[in-house]
Write a protein that holds these residues in place. Structure first.
Motif, PDB file in Angstrom:
ATOM      1  N   LEU A 154       0.843  -1.206   0.000  1.00 48.50           N
ATOM      2  CA  LEU A 154       0.000   0.000   0.000  1.00 48.50           C
ATOM      3  C   LEU A 154       0.873   1.250   0.000  1.00 48.50           C
ATOM      4  N   ASN A 155       1.894   1.244   0.885  1.00 42.65           N
ATOM      5  CA  ASN A 155       2.798   2.392   0.972  1.00 42.65           C
ATOM      6  C   ASN A 155       3.417   2.710  -0.376  1.00 42.65           C
ATOM      7  N   GLN A 156       3.829   1.640  -1.057  1.00 42.98           N
ATOM      8  CA  GLN A 156       4.467   1.811  -2.353  1.00 42.98           C
ATOM      9  C   GLN A 156       3.525   2.505  -3.329  1.00 42.98           C
ATOM     10  N   LYS A 157       2.290   2.006  -3.362  1.00 39.72           N
ATOM     11  CA  LYS A 157       1.278   2.568  -4.278  1.00 39.72           C
ATOM     12  C   LYS A 157       1.017   4.037  -3.954  1.00 39.72           C
ATOM     13  N   ILE A 158       0.823   4.291  -2.679  1.00 41.00           N
ATOM     14  CA  ILE A 158       0.488   5.655  -2.258  1.00 41.00           C
ATOM     15  C   ILE A 158       1.652   6.602  -2.540  1.00 41.00           C
ATOM     16  N   GLU A 159       2.888   6.080  -2.324  1.00 41.37           N
ATOM     17  CA  GLU A 159       4.070   6.890  -2.581  1.00 41.37           C
ATOM     18  C   GLU A 159       4.139   7.280  -4.064  1.00 41.37           C
ATOM     19  N   GLU A 160       3.800   6.318  -4.942  1.00 40.29           N
ATOM     20  CA  GLU A 160       3.794   6.615  -6.378  1.00 40.29           C
ATOM     21  C   GLU A 160       2.827   7.746  -6.690  1.00 40.29           C
ATOM     22  N   LEU A 161       1.619   7.627  -6.096  1.00 40.10           N
ATOM     23  CA  LEU A 161       0.603   8.662  -6.299  1.00 40.10           C
ATOM     24  C   LEU A 161       1.110  10.013  -5.818  1.00 40.10           C
ATOM     25  N   ARG A 162       1.728   9.992  -4.636  1.00 41.23           N
ATOM     26  CA  ARG A 162       2.203  11.228  -4.032  1.00 41.23           C
ATOM     27  C   ARG A 162       3.259  11.900  -4.917  1.00 41.23           C
ATOM     28  N   LYS A 163       4.204  11.078  -5.450  1.00 41.46           N
ATOM     29  CA  LYS A 163       5.242  11.603  -6.332  1.00 41.46           C
ATOM     30  C   LYS A 163       4.626  12.243  -7.561  1.00 41.46           C
ATOM     31  N   GLU A 164       3.640  11.525  -8.108  1.00 43.68           N
ATOM     32  CA  GLU A 164       2.979  12.007  -9.304  1.00 43.68           C
ATOM     33  C   GLU A 164       2.366  13.392  -9.052  1.00 43.68           C
ATOM     34  N   TYR A 165       1.689  13.526  -7.898  1.00 44.14           N
ATOM     35  CA  TYR A 165       1.064  14.807  -7.555  1.00 44.14           C
ATOM     36  C   TYR A 165       2.102  15.896  -7.336  1.00 44.14           C
ATOM     37  N   SER A 166       3.216  15.546  -6.632  1.00 43.65           N
ATOM     38  CA  SER A 166       4.264  16.545  -6.413  1.00 43.65           C
ATOM     39  C   SER A 166       4.758  17.083  -7.743  1.00 43.65           C
ATOM     40  N   LYS A 167       4.976  16.139  -8.669  1.00 43.65           N
ATOM     41  CA  LYS A 167       5.489  16.510  -9.975  1.00 43.65           C
ATOM     42  C   LYS A 167       4.551  17.509 -10.648  1.00 43.65           C
ATOM     43  N   GLN A 168       3.236  17.161 -10.602  1.00 44.95           N
ATOM     44  CA  GLN A 168       2.247  18.035 -11.232  1.00 44.95           C
ATOM     45  C   GLN A 168       2.211  19.407 -10.592  1.00 44.95           C
ATOM     46  N   LEU A 169       2.282  19.427  -9.236  1.00 48.13           N
ATOM     47  CA  LEU A 169       2.257  20.700  -8.522  1.00 48.13           C
ATOM     48  C   LEU A 169       3.449  21.559  -8.894  1.00 48.13           C
ATOM     49  N   LEU A 170       4.642  20.896  -9.000  1.00 52.82           N
ATOM     50  CA  LEU A 170       5.846  21.630  -9.362  1.00 52.82           C
ATOM     51  C   LEU A 170       5.726  22.203 -10.775  1.00 52.82           C
ATOM     52  N   LEU A 171       5.219  21.372 -11.690  1.00 53.83           N
ATOM     53  CA  LEU A 171       5.072  21.810 -13.073  1.00 53.83           C
ATOM     54  C   LEU A 171       4.191  23.057 -13.173  1.00 53.83           C
ATOM     55  N   ARG A 172       3.075  22.979 -12.385  1.00 50.11           N
ATOM     56  CA  ARG A 172       2.154  24.121 -12.388  1.00 50.11           C
ATOM     57  C   ARG A 172       2.828  25.379 -11.883  1.00 50.11           C
ATOM     58  N   ALA A 173       3.714  25.187 -10.901  1.00 55.43           N
ATOM     59  CA  ALA A 173       4.419  26.346 -10.353  1.00 55.43           C
ATOM     60  C   ALA A 173       5.583  26.755 -11.239  1.00 55.43           C
ATOM     61  N   GLY A 174       5.739  26.033 -12.380  1.00 56.14           N
ATOM     62  CA  GLY A 174       6.796  26.375 -13.316  1.00 56.14           C
ATOM     63  C   GLY A 174       8.162  25.880 -12.906  1.00 56.14           C
ATOM     64  N   MET A 175       8.216  24.828 -12.093  1.00 54.39           N
ATOM     65  CA  MET A 175       9.513  24.302 -11.674  1.00 54.39           C
ATOM     66  C   MET A 175       9.730  22.892 -12.223  1.00 54.39           C
ATOM     67  N   ASP A 176      11.034  22.521 -12.336  1.00 50.10           N
ATOM     68  CA  ASP A 176      11.378  21.185 -12.831  1.00 50.10           C
ATOM     69  C   ASP A 176      11.265  20.168 -11.686  1.00 50.10           C
ATOM     70  N   ALA A 177      10.714  18.996 -11.996  1.00 51.61           N
ATOM     71  CA  ALA A 177      10.572  17.963 -10.963  1.00 51.61           C
ATOM     72  C   ALA A 177      11.916  17.510 -10.404  1.00 51.61           C
ATOM     73  N   GLU A 178      12.974  17.746 -11.189  1.00 46.12           N
ATOM     74  CA  GLU A 178      14.317  17.356 -10.755  1.00 46.12           C
ATOM     75  C   GLU A 178      14.734  18.033  -9.463  1.00 46.12           C
ATOM     76  N   ILE A 179      14.038  19.139  -9.137  1.00 44.84           N
ATOM     77  CA  ILE A 179      14.390  19.884  -7.937  1.00 44.84           C
ATOM     78  C   ILE A 179      14.279  19.020  -6.675  1.00 44.84           C
TER      79      ILE A 179
END
Ligand code: ADP
Ligand code: MG
Lengths: 406, 244
Positions: free
Chosen positions: A146-171
């Protein structure tokens, strides 16, 4: 007083006699050859089976307020072997299901959780709760998934949030970490063997001597053959010599077979792992290792043989002898185990303590950290201890109160 | 042949001391058969074990063919053959291997040993089972192997501790026969028993031992004449009563 020819006649007869006994063959040959692979493969195999069983079983996860977080529900529904239950809204009832193992985990999505915020590029700052029983292994495996699945979701959302803020996910990864293992193949292969081998070696040296020691003394008294031997022209010293040499031989053969078995098993085990790791683990036996093991093994074996023989001599029957020698196993296990504790290092004092010195120095030989001085002190200490043990044995054998107890 | 001089044996352990043998003396000549007669606990086994060097005397001395038991025990052991009711055989050795083993311990040269084993096979009728493991043998067969083992080194003196105890009629008869044969070869025998009639049928002389002391050392004929009692049991009880 001492007549080598008679001593050897007795030795020859005892070896013939004991080799015709199935119990000797089992303890001297079958046990050392089989116990190592059975333990090694058996444990690995059992662990694998258990793991597979747990993986194959369908896990039940209680999801509360699933409608608030459809993305999570979708992700979990796609997972194999996970069944989601959404209609248990009472947390107490849900926990009861964890206890009786009808469910393995509960995920509580808060009432006010608003998945829309993600889409709008806002951060919800809310907490997902995962409830489970830490004491249940099966549940822990489910929680990890479950943790693994949720972590994937969380990463995906972080990435999207960063993109919206105009930042690279690499940060999220400002730098990389690389771990390099600089140990040599000898050190790695040796460490593995160095931990296990001394312990097995010491215990099997002891157990190898145990059966013949009892059979040749208490067993002989019990069967009424001891008197006949004692009134033959062989002196007591000849008899002790012949019997002692027999026990020593069986014990050393047991120990050597143990060593071979450990090497074969480890090489066999290495065939099942990847080429890369295998070349790294390259098992390495050289003259130092063989010499060290032999130098320490022979006096250790002599000590065990003499002590076991003395203890068994005190007994009138085989059964009584067993109760006298079994405490020796306990006394031996503790110092023998010290090779498995990573913190214990050989020093001068340790090199003088019987059994412990063998345990530590054999380990040192395998890891390539053997200190020659300690090998010498350990050898001499072992010789002295063995000589004392043999002396005690001879004295005991000359006591008529021991041989003719009523 | 055998001389026992002022022999005493005290068993001592933490709990108690037992005076098992108290100052006994006797002799046995060449070719003589002597019975050591006494009830259980009289001190028979203790006496015999001292003679065969299994136990050390507390005081006194024993000579076998001139060798003293404490000074030259290994030489003494070459002169004697010892058999008790509880003597066992090595279960996993064959009869032949057993005879070989004890023959070698007696330093008999190989060719001579082979010859003696062949003789023993004849004498004790062992041919049928000599190469079978001892635990596969019947009690009677074991007994015959044991007799062969006791005599493989042609000892001058045979010490037998209650040799017929626990045997059936056939086994006991074999032992009696064996003792008679031994006499005809000029070997001496000292055997212990608690059975008067056995002593009467075999012995040149009996030594009656009771509570560690010798009460009589004579022929049964002589004892009968002295006491006027004919019945063996009564004779034995009379001697114990009278001389204790
Ligand atoms: N090893 C021993 N330790 C202590 N006492 C013993 C021992 N052997 C025999 N005795 C005692 O010595 C006495 C004589 O015993 P034993 O020589 O065996 O007599 P017998 O053979 O005539 O029956 C008995 O009282 C017996 O209990
Ligand atoms: Mg007795």
């Amino acid at each position: 007083m001492f007549d080598l020819k008679k001593g050897l006649t007795i030795f020859q007869k005892e070896i013939l006699d004991i080799l015709r006994d199935k119990r000797t063959i089992i303890s001297m040959i079958v046990v050392p050859i089989l116990i190592i692979p059975i333990l090694t493969y058996g444990v690995t195999w059992f662990a694998k089976i258990q793991m597979k069983k747990m993986m194959e079983k369908e896990a039940v996860v209680i999801l509360q307020n699933a409608q608030n977080f459809p993305a999570l529900r979708d992700a979990l529904q796609k997972e194999e072997k996970i069944r989601i239950i959404e209609n248990i809204l009472d947390t107490t009832a849900a926990i009861a299901m964890l206890r009786d193992e009808t469910a393995q985990a509960i995920i509580i999505i808060p009432q006010q959780w608003d998945s829309l915020k993600f889409t709008l590029g806002q951060i919800p700052y809310d907490t997902l709760q995962i409830l489970s029983l830490k004491t249940k292994e099966e549940a822990q495996i489910v929680v990890n998934r479950l943790n693994q699945k949720i972590e994937e979701l969380r990463k995906e959302y972080s990435k999207q949030l960063l993109l919206r803020a105009g930042m690279d996910a690499e940060i999220l990864k400002p730098f990389e970490i690389s771990q390099v293992d600089v140990s040599t193949p000898t050190e790695i292969g040796g460490k593995l063997l160095g931990m296990m081998l001394p312990y097995m070696l010491i215990l099997l040296t002891l157990s190898g001597a145990m059966y013949p020691a009892m059979d040749l003394t208490a067993g002989e008294k019990e069967r009424g053959t001891m008197e006949t031997l004692l009134i033959s022209p062989a002196s007591r010293l000849d008899i002790v010599f012949g019997k002692f040499l027999t026990i020593l031989t069986v014990s050393i053969v047991t120990a050597l077979l143990t060593i071979f078995s450990i090497f074969f098993t480890s090489s066999g085990l290495f065939l099942t792992i990847s080429e890369e790791i295998r070349t790294k683990l390259n098992l390495h036996i050289d003259f130092t290792i063989v010499a060290t093991v032999l130098v320490l093994l022979i006096p250790l074996s002599a000590t065990f043989s003499a002590l076991l023989m003395t203890l068994s001599l005190l007994a009138k029957s085989y059964k009584e002898a067993q109760s006298y020698v079994s405490p020796m196993v306990i006394v031996t296990i503790f110092p023998a185990m010290m090779s498995m504790f990573p913190g214990v290092k050989t020093n001068l004092a340790f090199s003088l303590i019987p059994i412990l010195n063998v345990s530590l120095l054999v380990k040192d030989a395998f890891t390539g950290t053997l200190e020659p001085l300690y090998l010498i002190t350990a050898f001499f200490s072992s010789i002295v201890v063995a000589a004392i043990a043999m002396r005690i044995c001879v004295v005991t054998f000359n006591k008529e109160s021991v041989l003719f107890r009523i | 042949m055998l001389e026992v001089i002022h022999l005493s044996k005290i068993y001592q352990d933490r709990k108690k001391t037992v005076e098992a043998v108290r100052d006994i003396s006797f002799q046995i000549g060449k070719g003589e058969i002597v019975g050591l007669l006494g009830v259980n606990g009289a001190g028979k086994t203790t006496t015999l074990r001292i003679i065969v060097t299994l136990l050390k005397p507390t005081t006194g001395s024993v000579f076998v063919n001139g060798y003293e038991v404490t000074k030259e025990p290994e030489n003494v052991r070459k002169q004697i053959g010892f058999l008790t009711a509880s003597t066992g055989l090595y279960a996993r050795l064959t009869g032949r291997e057993t005879l070989m083993y004890f023959g070698k311990l007696h330093s008999i040269p190989q060719h001579e040993l082979n010859k003696r084993i062949d003789e023993a096979i004849q004498l004790f009728h062992l041919s049928e089972f000599i190469d079978r493991k001892c635990d596969k043998l019947s009690t009677g067969q074991k007994q015959r192997i044991n007799l062969a083992r006791t005599t493989i080194h042609q000892p001058d003196l045979l010490i037998l501790d209650e040799p017929t105890a626990g045997l059936d009629v056939l086994g006991a008869k074999a032992i009696v026969q064996f003792i008679r044969n031994v006499k005809s070869r000029g070997q001496s025998v000292l055997f212990s028993t608690h059975r008067m009639e056995e002593a009467e049928s075999l012995c040149d002389r009996v030594i009656i031992i009771h509570q560690g002391k010798i009460l009589a050392d004579s022929t049964i004929k002589q004892l009968r004449a002295e006491s006027g009692i004919d019945e063996l049991q009564d004779l034995f009880l009379h001697i114990i009563d009278e001389r204790e």
